[in-house]
Write a protein that holds these residues in place. Structure first.
Motif, short mmCIF file in Angstrom:
data_model
loop_
_atom_site.label_atom_id
_atom_site.label_comp_id
_atom_site.label_asym_id
_atom_site.label_seq_id
_atom_site.Cartn_x
_atom_site.Cartn_y
_atom_site.Cartn_z
N THR A 172 4.89 8.58 -1.48
CA THR A 172 4.08 7.50 -2.02
C THR A 172 4.85 6.75 -3.10
N ARG A 173 4.49 5.48 -3.29
CA ARG A 173 5.15 4.67 -4.31
C ARG A 173 4.98 5.28 -5.70
N GLY A 174 3.76 5.72 -6.00
CA GLY A 174 3.52 6.30 -7.32
C GLY A 174 4.34 7.55 -7.56
N ASN A 175 4.44 8.39 -6.55
CA ASN A 175 5.21 9.63 -6.67
C ASN A 175 6.68 9.31 -6.91
N ASN A 191 7.52 -2.90 -8.87
CA ASN A 191 8.46 -3.82 -8.26
C ASN A 191 9.89 -3.31 -8.39
N ALA A 192 10.15 -2.52 -9.46
CA ALA A 192 11.48 -1.93 -9.64
C ALA A 192 11.82 -1.03 -8.46
N LEU A 193 10.82 -0.35 -7.92
CA LEU A 193 11.04 0.52 -6.77
C LEU A 193 11.39 -0.31 -5.54
N SER A 194 10.68 -1.40 -5.33
CA SER A 194 10.96 -2.28 -4.18
C SER A 194 12.39 -2.79 -4.23
N VAL A 195 12.83 -3.19 -5.42
CA VAL A 195 14.18 -3.71 -5.59
C VAL A 195 15.22 -2.62 -5.30
N THR A 196 14.96 -1.41 -5.80
CA THR A 196 15.89 -0.30 -5.60
C THR A 196 15.95 0.09 -4.12
#
Length: 225
Positions: A172-175, A191-196
């Protein structure tokens, strides 16, 4: 963050185990039946499982078999009131990493849990992971696509490690955010996760491997290895 999954139908014992095993940088997930446990395994990144053999909707040994077929390196400690030699042999032959009979000392259980986690950490630290044309050595921080070495940032390494260690499962994104940016005292925008994710896909040319599960998170597709 470590995640321990406790599958025990005795509510009092389940709560006692959760309390005894609680620690910094560790999340405890509690289930009381096989159905809920299987749901948790699909969406959680589990470090170790405590599994009762006798559950209201089936045998924990059947779940043990499923777990070891999909993730043979997953540490599983069986909990049971049965203490015959046949029960012990059956559990170990199905792949259990340890076995403890009720009643038991919580301090002994804690020690056994910590032993299994240390073993797991040592194995993962020193063993490169080979997937098709990829080779990921997290101990030496060497990441290759075919014969080409790829430079990854610390954040990209953390993300890659979580995805490949849990390949075939949706993270999951939160995890992912919680486990990648653990040292950040400030709020981290998802959004930092999407970029990474995008940077990691592009660097590894892994568009066919790192999949977006819309509305949930991301998964490294598990193919025949």
């Amino acid at each position: 963050m470590e995640q321990l999954l406790i599958i025990e139908d005795d509510i009092g014992l389940n709560q006692g185990l959760s309390k005894a095993l609680k620690a910094d940088n560790r999340q405890i997930i509690s289930c009381q039946d096989l159905k809920t446990a299987k749901e948790q395994l699909l969406c959680s990144s589990v470090s170790l499982i405590l599994l009762d053999i006798n559950l209201p909707d089936g045998s924990g040994l059947d779940l043990l078999h499923e777990i070891k077929e999909k993730t043979p390196d997953m540490p599983v400690i069986l909990l049971t009131a049965n203490d015959t030699d046949m029960d012990i042999v059956d559990g170990l032959e199905r792949g259990a990493d340890d076995y403890i009979t009720k009643p038991f000392s919580l301090s002994v259980l804690r020690a056994r849990v910590n032993t299994q986690l240390r073993k797991q950490m040592s194995i993962h630290k020193h063993t490169p992971i080979h997937i098709d044309h990829f080779c990921f050595d997290f101990g030496a921080m060497i990441f290759c696509v075919g014969n080409t070495k790829v430079e990854l940032s610390k954040t990209e390494q953390k993300l890659l490690h979580l995805l490949v260690e849990n390949r075939g499962r949706t993270m999951t994104r939160g995890n992912l955010v919680d486990r990648i940016w653990t040292d950040s005292a400030e709020y981290v925008d998802e959004n930092a996760l999407s970029v990474t994710i995008k940077r990691l896909r592009d660097k590894l040319c892994a568009q066919e491997y790192i999949k977006t599960v819309y509305g949930i998170g991301y998964s490294w597709v598990k193919k025949d290895e």
